[in-house]
Design a protein around this motif. Structure first.
Motif, PDB file in Angstrom:
ATOM      1  N   SER A 344       0.833  -1.215   0.000  1.00  0.00           N
ATOM      2  CA  SER A 344       0.000   0.000   0.000  1.00  0.00           C
ATOM      3  C   SER A 344       0.860   1.255   0.000  1.00  0.00           C
ATOM      4  N   ALA A 345       0.310   2.303  -0.627  1.00  0.00           N
ATOM      5  CA  ALA A 345       0.980   3.610  -0.606  1.00  0.00           C
ATOM      6  C   ALA A 345       0.560   4.360   0.652  1.00  0.00           C
ATOM      7  N   VAL A 346       1.515   4.972   1.320  1.00  0.00           N
ATOM      8  CA  VAL A 346       1.218   5.795   2.503  1.00  0.00           C
ATOM      9  C   VAL A 346       1.983   7.112   2.388  1.00  0.00           C
ATOM     10  N   GLU A 347       1.573   8.054   3.221  1.00  0.00           N
ATOM     11  CA  GLU A 347       2.307   9.326   3.323  1.00  0.00           C
ATOM     12  C   GLU A 347       2.897   9.383   4.729  1.00  0.00           C
ATOM     13  N   LEU A 348       4.177   9.721   4.810  1.00  0.00           N
ATOM     14  CA  LEU A 348       4.833   9.811   6.116  1.00  0.00           C
ATOM     15  C   LEU A 348       5.082  11.270   6.470  1.00  0.00           C
ATOM     16  N   THR A 349       4.834  11.610   7.721  1.00  0.00           N
ATOM     17  CA  THR A 349       5.212  12.956   8.169  1.00  0.00           C
ATOM     18  C   THR A 349       6.682  12.921   8.562  1.00  0.00           C
ATOM     19  N   VAL A 350       7.364  13.999   8.263  1.00  0.00           N
ATOM     20  CA  VAL A 350       8.788  14.053   8.596  1.00  0.00           C
ATOM     21  C   VAL A 350       9.155  15.505   8.874  1.00  0.00           C
ATOM     22  N   GLN A 351      10.050  15.691   9.813  1.00  0.00           N
ATOM     23  CA  GLN A 351      10.496  17.053  10.085  1.00  0.00           C
ATOM     24  C   GLN A 351      11.917  17.210   9.564  1.00  0.00           C
ATOM     25  N   ALA A 352      12.045  17.999   8.496  1.00  0.00           N
ATOM     26  CA  ALA A 352      13.339  18.110   7.831  1.00  0.00           C
ATOM     27  C   ALA A 352      14.413  18.678   8.754  1.00  0.00           C
ATOM     28  N   ARG A 353      14.001  19.412   9.800  1.00  0.00           N
ATOM     29  CA  ARG A 353      15.025  19.970  10.685  1.00  0.00           C
ATOM     30  C   ARG A 353      15.674  18.889  11.557  1.00  0.00           C
ATOM     31  N   LEU A 354      15.051  17.698  11.615  1.00  0.00           N
ATOM     32  CA  LEU A 354      15.597  16.639  12.466  1.00  0.00           C
ATOM     33  C   LEU A 354      16.436  15.616  11.701  1.00  0.00           C
ATOM     34  N   VAL A 355      16.468  15.715  10.378  1.00  0.00           N
ATOM     35  CA  VAL A 355      17.174  14.675   9.625  1.00  0.00           C
ATOM     36  C   VAL A 355      18.690  14.848   9.769  1.00  0.00           C
ATOM     37  N   GLN A 356      19.387  13.767   9.561  1.00  0.00           N
ATOM     38  CA  GLN A 356      20.844  13.819   9.480  1.00  0.00           C
ATOM     39  C   GLN A 356      21.183  13.788   7.997  1.00  0.00           C
ATOM     40  N   VAL A 357      22.260  14.474   7.624  1.00  0.00           N
ATOM     41  CA  VAL A 357      22.630  14.504   6.203  1.00  0.00           C
ATOM     42  C   VAL A 357      24.054  13.983   6.037  1.00  0.00           C
ATOM     43  N   PHE A 358      24.214  13.089   5.070  1.00  0.00           N
ATOM     44  CA  PHE A 358      25.517  12.466   4.826  1.00  0.00           C
ATOM     45  C   PHE A 358      25.960  12.697   3.386  1.00  0.00           C
ATOM     46  N   ASP A 359      27.286  12.686   3.216  1.00  0.00           N
ATOM     47  CA  ASP A 359      27.869  12.797   1.883  1.00  0.00           C
ATOM     48  C   ASP A 359      27.757  11.428   1.201  1.00  0.00           C
ATOM     49  N   PRO A 360      27.140  11.352   0.014  1.00  0.00           N
ATOM     50  CA  PRO A 360      26.952  10.042  -0.616  1.00  0.00           C
ATOM     51  C   PRO A 360      28.260   9.398  -1.069  1.00  0.00           C
ATOM     52  N   VAL A 361      29.319  10.181  -1.207  1.00  0.00           N
ATOM     53  CA  VAL A 361      30.586   9.615  -1.673  1.00  0.00           C
ATOM     54  C   VAL A 361      31.431   9.125  -0.486  1.00  0.00           C
ATOM     55  N   THR A 362      31.596   9.976   0.533  1.00  0.00           N
ATOM     56  CA  THR A 362      32.477   9.610   1.652  1.00  0.00           C
ATOM     57  C   THR A 362      31.719   8.991   2.823  1.00  0.00           C
ATOM     58  N   ALA A 363      30.398   9.133   2.851  1.00  0.00           N
ATOM     59  CA  ALA A 363      29.547   8.654   3.946  1.00  0.00           C
ATOM     60  C   ALA A 363      29.771   9.423   5.254  1.00  0.00           C
ATOM     61  N   THR A 364      30.526  10.524   5.213  1.00  0.00           N
ATOM     62  CA  THR A 364      30.705  11.312   6.432  1.00  0.00           C
ATOM     63  C   THR A 364      29.468  12.190   6.666  1.00  0.00           C
ATOM     64  N   ALA A 365      29.261  12.523   7.944  1.00  0.00           N
ATOM     65  CA  ALA A 365      28.104  13.348   8.284  1.00  0.00           C
ATOM     66  C   ALA A 365      28.376  14.794   7.883  1.00  0.00           C
ATOM     67  N   LEU A 366      27.369  15.429   7.275  1.00  0.00           N
ATOM     68  CA  LEU A 366      27.495  16.829   6.865  1.00  0.00           C
ATOM     69  C   LEU A 366      26.701  17.740   7.790  1.00  0.00           C
ATOM     70  N   TRP A 367      25.568  17.253   8.253  1.00  0.00           N
ATOM     71  CA  TRP A 367      24.665  18.094   9.049  1.00  0.00           C
ATOM     72  C   TRP A 367      23.879  17.198   9.999  1.00  0.00           C
ATOM     73  N   HIS A 368      23.692  17.660  11.245  1.00  0.00           N
ATOM     74  CA  HIS A 368      22.987  16.844  12.240  1.00  0.00           C
ATOM     75  C   HIS A 368      21.617  17.404  12.591  1.00  0.00           C
ATOM     76  N   GLY A 369      21.067  18.213  11.709  1.00  0.00           N
ATOM     77  CA  GLY A 369      19.752  18.776  11.982  1.00  0.00           C
ATOM     78  C   GLY A 369      19.847  20.018  12.838  1.00  0.00           C
ATOM     79  N   ARG A 370      18.686  20.605  13.078  1.00  0.00           N
ATOM     80  CA  ARG A 370      18.627  21.892  13.752  1.00  0.00           C
ATOM     81  C   ARG A 370      17.664  21.764  14.927  1.00  0.00           C
ATOM     82  N   ASP A 371      18.052  22.248  16.094  1.00  0.00           N
ATOM     83  CA  ASP A 371      17.171  22.128  17.285  1.00  0.00           C
ATOM     84  C   ASP A 371      15.966  23.059  17.182  1.00  0.00           C
TER      85      ASP A 371
END
Ligand code: ATP
Length: 371
Positions: A344-371
């Motif tokens: 089934s298709a669903v819609e998920l709520t997500v808060q973009a300020r809480l996501v972690q962001v990683f570099d797809p090449v090195t896999a290192t963390a770029l951003w840990h979200g915003r409080d």
């Protein structure tokens, strides 16, 4: 009592296997440091090198003020407890504890006082007259811990000491152990793979991968600010999903382009992501950050993601719904019984300020979200 410092410690086996590679780790006096990481990453090797059961191929091991590389195990004043309990089968629990204390030259009266106190703390005071074979696995493990800890060493080295126990006993012995190491104030290195053990016992946690230290920090730091995708995926109780996205910016607004949707980054472009505008990134999403959009009417479209249900795990207070978002597996939490079936298709709520962001090449963390 004493801290433990590993300085550039490597352990290379004769067959060339690098079990540990240039490990720097400082465990403060009285601190509980939990070592974690996947099977074969070098956790047990670290303990064995500190105990002197294996030599370091390079680097120094310091306990208190002493470099101990050349000291035999018996002179290092460490107590090692492994997954297999190590009680003498022909001796009662009390005699096992007594033997450990006598061997270290403790006077008789003090021995009896220590056994009484210790066995009470570990919940085995009624079992002192029994032989190990008539005890439950949990009590046997507690008795083995008691024997190792009856005499206070400078350092406790505990290698998954609860792994043989069932869930109930694990919680009980874990609580006793935690109280004990904290009361005794002995520097402790503790190998654990169970993330509940990591979170509840550690002052700090060290995450290893292929013999190489990835990150050291409090459990919260490792959870909230993982240095790379590996640590992010390993830490925490219910994992992290990694979703491919692209970072875009226009007119002071920033968003992640995911599965054809724009996920708005509130507050505009984070400084740490400035050099990644227009480039692919990986978003790290934890299940507790993703919910059911039908249960949140009015949730803005730019804080939602389209997903397909793949599997539903009923965990009691909530259902963990394993979904697919942009080809990646992502867990989300739904109220019990409310998720539609697989496919089934669903819609998920997500808060973009809480996501972690990683570099797809090195896999290192770029951003840990915003409080
Ligand atoms: P687990 O969680 O499975 O207990 P671990 O993280 O404790 O794993 P270690 O037991 O420290 O890992 O092993 C680290 C690496 O060293 C592994 O690749 C293992 O296969 C290797 N290793 C261990 N002992 C030897 C040995 N005697 N000779 C060669 N390689 C070895």
């Amino acid at each position: 009592m004493a801290g433990v410092v590993l300085d550039g410690v490597s352990r290379v086996h004769p067959d060339g296997t690098r079990a540990l590679w240039q490990l720097d780790l400082a465990v403060a006096d009285g601190e509980v440091m939990v070592l974690t990481g996947p099977s074969g990453c070098g956790k047990t090797t670290t303990l064995r090198v500190i105990a002197g059961l294996e030599p370091a191929s390079a680097g120094t091991v310091t306990i208190g003020d002493d470099v101990v590389n050349e000291l035999p195990t018996r002179d290092r004043d460490v107590a090692l407890v492994t997954q297999q309990h190590t009680l003498y089968p022909h001796m009662t629990v009390g005699d096992n504890l007594r033997f450990a204390l006598r061997m270290s030259g403790t006077p008789r009266q003090e021995t009896e006082q220590r056994i009484t106190a210790e066995s009470r703390v570990l919940g085995i005071d009624r079992l002192l007259d029994r032989l190990p074979r008539v005890l439950s696995a949990g009590h046997r493990q507690s008795a083995a811990l008691g024997r190792a800890t009856a005499r206070l060493p400078r350092v406790f080295l505990l290698d998954e000491p609860l792994s043989a126990l069932d869930a109930g006993e694990r919680v009980r012995v874990r609580a006793e152990l935690h109280r004990y190491v904290k009361t005794a104030g002995v520097t402790t290195l503790y190998v654990a793979n169970d993330q509940a053990e990591v979170m509840s016992l550690a002052d700090r946690v060290a995450v290893l991968r292929d013999g190489v230290l990835q990150q050291v920090g409090t459990p919260q730091e490792v959870l909230d600010r993982p240095v790379n995708q590996f640590v992010a995926g390993f830490a925490g109780l219910d994992g992290m999903g990694f979703v491919p996205a692209r970072l875009e910016q226009s007119a002071g607004l920033a968003w992640f382009l995911v599965a054809g949707r724009r996920l708005r980054v509130p507050g505009g472009l984070p400084g740490a992501l400035r050099s990644h505008v227009g480039l692919p990134v990986i978003l790290g999403l934890r299940p507790h950050q993703l919910g059911d959009a039908t249960a949140a009417p009015g949730h803005p479209i730019d804080e939602r993601l389209p997903a397909t249900v793949r599997r539903i795990e009923r965990l009691g207070p909530y259902d963990q719904v394993v979904t697919e978002v942009a080809g990646a597996q992502v867990g989300a939490r739904f109220a019990p019984g409310t998720a539609p079936g697989p496919g089934s298709a669903v819609e998920l709520t997500v808060q973009a300020r809480l996501v972690q962001v990683f570099d797809p090449v090195t896999a290192t963390a770029l951003w840990h979200g915003r409080d």
